[in-house]
Design a protein around this motif. Structure first.
Motif, PDB file in Angstrom:
ATOM      1  N   ASP A  13      -1.260  -9.244 -14.286  1.00  0.00           N
ATOM      2  CA  ASP A  13      -0.279  -9.515 -13.099  1.00  0.00           C
ATOM      3  C   ASP A  13       1.120  -8.566 -13.316  1.00  0.00           C
ATOM      4  O   ASP A  13       1.442  -8.666 -14.284  1.00  0.00           O
ATOM      5  CB  ASP A  13       0.113 -10.938 -13.436  1.00  0.00           C
ATOM      6  N   GLY A  14       1.210  -7.924 -12.344  1.00  0.00           N
ATOM      7  CA  GLY A  14       2.429  -6.965 -12.293  1.00  0.00           C
ATOM      8  C   GLY A  14       2.286  -5.825 -12.763  1.00  0.00           C
ATOM      9  O   GLY A  14       3.079  -4.805 -12.782  1.00  0.00           O
ATOM     10  N   ASP A  18      -0.717  -7.668  -7.807  1.00  0.00           N
ATOM     11  CA  ASP A  18       0.582  -7.840  -7.122  1.00  0.00           C
ATOM     12  C   ASP A  18       0.517  -9.365  -6.752  1.00  0.00           C
ATOM     13  O   ASP A  18       0.103  -9.811  -5.759  1.00  0.00           O
ATOM     14  CB  ASP A  18       0.639  -7.046  -6.046  1.00  0.00           C
ATOM     15  N   CYS A  51       9.646 -15.106 -10.037  1.00  0.00           N
ATOM     16  CA  CYS A  51       8.685 -13.957 -10.687  1.00  0.00           C
ATOM     17  C   CYS A  51       9.286 -13.758 -12.038  1.00  0.00           C
ATOM     18  O   CYS A  51       8.700 -12.959 -12.898  1.00  0.00           O
ATOM     19  CB  CYS A  51       8.827 -12.597  -9.862  1.00  0.00           C
ATOM     20  N   ASP A 172       3.861  -4.608 -17.582  1.00  0.00           N
ATOM     21  CA  ASP A 172       5.304  -4.539 -16.658  1.00  0.00           C
ATOM     22  C   ASP A 172       6.422  -5.658 -17.402  1.00  0.00           C
ATOM     23  O   ASP A 172       7.468  -5.618 -16.949  1.00  0.00           O
ATOM     24  CB  ASP A 172       4.890  -5.044 -15.415  1.00  0.00           C
ATOM     25  N   ARG A 173       5.983  -6.282 -18.565  1.00  0.00           N
ATOM     26  CA  ARG A 173       7.043  -7.231 -19.017  1.00  0.00           C
ATOM     27  C   ARG A 173       7.037  -7.140 -20.587  1.00  0.00           C
ATOM     28  O   ARG A 173       6.427  -6.087 -21.336  1.00  0.00           O
ATOM     29  CB  ARG A 173       6.365  -8.448 -19.020  1.00  0.00           C
ATOM     30  N   GLY A 193       6.310  -3.573 -11.349  1.00  0.00           N
ATOM     31  CA  GLY A 193       5.875  -4.977 -11.386  1.00  0.00           C
ATOM     32  C   GLY A 193       7.091  -6.029 -11.640  1.00  0.00           C
ATOM     33  O   GLY A 193       8.293  -5.827 -10.854  1.00  0.00           O
ATOM     34  N   TYR A 194       6.979  -7.044 -12.419  1.00  0.00           N
ATOM     35  CA  TYR A 194       8.044  -8.045 -12.451  1.00  0.00           C
ATOM     36  C   TYR A 194       9.011  -7.811 -13.396  1.00  0.00           C
ATOM     37  O   TYR A 194       9.577  -9.065 -14.135  1.00  0.00           O
ATOM     38  CB  TYR A 194       7.278  -9.266 -12.437  1.00  0.00           C
TER      39      TYR A 194
END
Length: 217
Positions: A13-14, A18, A51, A172-173, A193-194
């Motif tokens: 995810d991200g 999406d 998000c 993305d994190r 991403g987020y």
């Protein structure tokens, strides 16, 4: 270009997916349950606030978001989120980032070993595997629920001996970058991403579009 890579760990995810369009209604459904049961105050959440929680495993998310919830309530709202995300995906509201399937196919054809590593649950992992045909690309797929929700860097520490060096993790994190840094493997941060401000600062590379991987790997 990152040289001599054999194994690529991908967040989902991200990074590939999406997922905000499926997560927002799921988050709101769970929060409304808390409101209806006098466990939270009624309010409207901005998408940017929602998000923020994408990428956390279930334990860490609820510990930070609502630390006083009982375990049975956490299980209930977590299931509400999972079921609603599944419904939204099956209804056609989730999608992979543009070019994602092509880049995964490109990397697989270059003989990289691709490994899915997400802080999601087993049900969600199996759902997206089937829905997006991810088994066409990934040699293995792992999620945090299979490791009792331990941090991603600890999961990666357990897994990396199964695969050939050099390795890279793409996500993305901060969980993804932390996982790579603590395991001494390359990191690529996905700015599209987020991620929140500064989360990707320790990445070896930062990309603004998944198609940049063509020139990096």
């Amino acid at each position: 270009m990152i040289s001599n890579v054999n194994t690529i760990f991908f967040d989902f995810d991200g990074t590939l997916h999406d997922s905000i369009t499926v997560y927002v209604p799921a988050f709101n459904k769970a929060y409304n349950y808390l409101v209806q049961n006098n466990l939270a105050k009624e309010r409207v959440w901005k998408e940017s606030e929602i998000c923020h929680w994408l990428g956390f495993n279930k334990v860490d998310m609820w510990k930070k978001f609502a630390p006083n919830l009982d375990e049975d309530v956490i299980e209930k709202v977590s299931k509400l989120i999972g079921d609603e995300m599944a419904f939204q995906i099956r209804s056609g509201y989730g999608y992979l980032y543009e070019g994602c399937s092509s880049i995964l196919n490109y990397l697989k054809n270059k003989n990289y070993t691709l490994v899915f590593l997400s802080n999601c649950g087993s049900y969600y992992k199996n759902l997206v595997k089937e829905h997006y045909h991810l088994d066409l690309y990934f040699t293995d797929m792992f999620c945090s629920e299979e490791f009792n929700q331990i941090p991603k860097y600890e999961i990666l520490r357990q897994l990396k001996s199964r695969y050939l060096d050099e390795m890279v993790i793409i996500g993305d994190r901060f969980h993804d970058i932390e996982a790579g840094t603590k395991n001494n493997i390359h990191t690529i941060g996905c700015e599209y991403g987020y991620c929140q401000n500064g989360e990707l600062n320790n990445s070896d590379r930062i990309i603004k579009n998944i198609n940049e991987l063509y020139t990096i790997l």
